[in-house]
Design an enzyme around this catalytic site. Structure first.
Site, PDB file in Angstrom:
ATOM      1  N   TYR A   1     -22.326 -19.648   2.477  1.00 22.24           N
ATOM      2  CA  TYR A   1     -21.375 -19.104   2.903  1.00 22.24           C
ATOM      3  C   TYR A   1     -20.347 -20.558   3.770  1.00 22.24           C
ATOM      4  O   TYR A   1     -19.405 -20.583   3.442  1.00 22.24           O
ATOM      5  CB  TYR A   1     -20.962 -18.336   4.687  1.00 22.24           C
ATOM      6  CG  TYR A   1     -20.208 -18.310   5.423  1.00 22.24           C
ATOM      7  CD1 TYR A   1     -20.320 -18.779   6.259  1.00 22.24           C
ATOM      8  CD2 TYR A   1     -19.354 -17.694   5.455  1.00 22.24           C
ATOM      9  CE1 TYR A   1     -19.033 -19.245   7.345  1.00 22.24           C
ATOM     10  CE2 TYR A   1     -17.827 -17.470   6.421  1.00 22.24           C
ATOM     11  CZ  TYR A   1     -17.955 -18.562   6.935  1.00 22.24           C
ATOM     12  OH  TYR A   1     -16.727 -18.136   7.846  1.00 22.24           O
TER      13      TYR A   1
ATOM     14  N   SER B   1     -13.760 -22.339   8.425  1.00 26.21           N
ATOM     15  CA  SER B   1     -14.597 -22.858  10.199  1.00 26.21           C
ATOM     16  C   SER B   1     -15.293 -24.289  10.337  1.00 26.21           C
ATOM     17  O   SER B   1     -15.128 -25.460   9.524  1.00 26.21           O
ATOM     18  CB  SER B   1     -15.453 -21.718   9.313  1.00 26.21           C
ATOM     19  OG  SER B   1     -16.994 -22.236  10.072  1.00 26.21           O
TER      20      SER B   1
ATOM     21  N   LYS C   1     -16.546 -22.263   2.264  1.00 22.49           N
ATOM     22  CA  LYS C   1     -15.408 -22.546   3.691  1.00 22.49           C
ATOM     23  C   LYS C   1     -15.144 -23.582   2.652  1.00 22.49           C
ATOM     24  O   LYS C   1     -13.976 -24.368   2.708  1.00 22.49           O
ATOM     25  CB  LYS C   1     -15.867 -22.555   4.778  1.00 22.49           C
ATOM     26  CG  LYS C   1     -15.842 -20.949   5.002  1.00 22.49           C
ATOM     27  CD  LYS C   1     -14.669 -20.468   4.691  1.00 22.49           C
ATOM     28  CE  LYS C   1     -14.779 -18.916   5.659  1.00 22.49           C
ATOM     29  NZ  LYS C   1     -13.888 -18.110   4.848  1.00 22.49           N
TER      30      LYS C   1
END
Ligand code: WQD
Length: 341
Positions: free
Chosen positions: A151, A126, A155
């Site tokens: 989060y 992302s 990644k």
């Protein structure tokens, strides 16, 4: 027919990628734990392509089941890994849930795939890894900044785990794809984004407001240093994004890449403000959207949009759909899923 495993293949981006893989003649096996998806999506994929993907309900936290699965599917040529928790706000409240679900599962997957004859792996990453980039548009060489959320950290850590795996295993071939903001739905309106509960993301909140599920959209701040004061993002049609995964997999399968570990930004290269997205929705739907200007949302960055040169030139992929196309498809999907059409 090359077999490909798609983890999280019943999710938003996963399901659209399964459709494009089948359209390209791949045999698809979906792994999904159904924690954030429904089996109905499997039937919808089948109704679009006419081919029912194989499906295995599997929690990737169960190491022995992951190993057993790949023993059965040892002929798999590639794995596209979408399965992960992805709610930024929830990750702040439940960090260990995110590290367990996004990192532990990745390690089990990589260890198991490493035993296979073909280890071709595509990782769903992302643009969140960049945080607020110092320069726009954002290239793949932009520094990865301290993640704004667990989060985003999963990644960043995920990409590092893959890089380290590629470094010690020349036969392990991987591509990390850094998505900007995926929006829209398949033109058939049979699959699309289906957030559970109150949508965190802008576009589903817009369409749910327009269809009457939400009273009003709050625009989180109009006092940012942008032309109209609202934040800018690179909104990419989910079908364009899905097609990029097929191209990336084909690159791995023919081993065209000079290194066994690559990263690509997947965006349109164009930034759109929140108000521009709202106006695009109103233009394509003919609906007047009920929104208010509210306070800024903690953690939001001002502006992010991709430099897509590398994906265009190296992958030979370019996003084709416009913001209007994406908003039109998102609205058609919202109406379909609420049985308004
Ligand atoms: C976009 C803009 C909001 C909702 C997140 C994740 C990212 C990726 C995509 C997974 C911002 C504004 C939003 C609303 C608003 N997900 N907004 N009112 O935050 O750019 O990215 O989703 O990979 O990792 O961080 O997307 O859609 O939440 O917000 O004004 O009700 O819309 O402030 O400016 P974001 P978003």
């Amino acid at each position: 027919m090359d077999k490909v495993v798609v983890t999280g293949g019943l999710g938003f981006i996963g399901s659209h990628t399964v459709v494009e893989l089948q359209n390209e003649g791949f045999e698809v096996v979906i792994i999904d734990d159904l924690s954030n998806s429904t089996l109905e999506t499997l039937d919808r994929i089948t109704s679009i392509t006419g081919k029912k993907p194989q499906f295995e309900e599997l929690d990737l936290k169960n190491k022995s089941k992951v190993e057993a699965f790949f023993k059965t599917h040892s002929d798999v040529k590639g794995v596209i890994h979408f399965a992960a928790s992805k709610a930024v706000g929830e990750s702040v409240e439940k960090p260990l849930l995110y590290y367990e679900n996004n990192i532990t599962t990745l390690v089990y997957l990589l260890k198991t795939i490493g035993q296979l004859e073909s280890s071709n792996f595509i990782f769903s990453s992302s643009c969140t890894v960049y945080g607020q980039a110092d320069e726009l548009p954002i290239t793949e060489n932009a520094p990865v900044k301290k993640a704004e959320s667990p989060y985003g950290n999963t990644k960043q850590i995920g990409e590092e785990i893959i890089k380290d795996t590629c470094h010690v295993d020349a036969d392990f071939n991987a591509i990390s794809l850094r998505y900007f903001n995926p929006i829209g739905a398949h033109p058939s309106a049979k699959i699309g984004e289906l957030p559970i509960g109150v949508p965190q993301n802008l576009v589903p909140f817009i369409t749910q407001t327009a269809i009457g599920l939400r009273d009003q959209l709050s625009v989180f701040g109009d006092d940012y240093p942008t032309d109209d004061g609202t934040c800018i993002r690179d909104y990419i049609h989910v079908v364009d994004l899905a097609k990029a995964h097929v191209v990336a997999l084909q690159r791995l399968l023919v081993k065209r890449n000079t290194t066994n570990c690559e990263t690509f930004n997947l965006g349109t290269g164009t930034g759109s403000s929140v108000l521009e997205v709202i106006h695009a929705f109103e233009r394509v739907s003919g609906e007047k959207l009920n929104y208010e200007i509210a306070q800024r949302r903690a953690g939001d960055i001002v502006s992010a949009y991709a430099d897509t040169t590398k994906a265009n030139e190296v992958l030979g992929w370019k996003a084709k759909s416009t913001l209007d196309d994406a908003m039109r498809s998102a609205w058609k999907w919202e109406q379909f899923i609420r049985k308004k059409i």
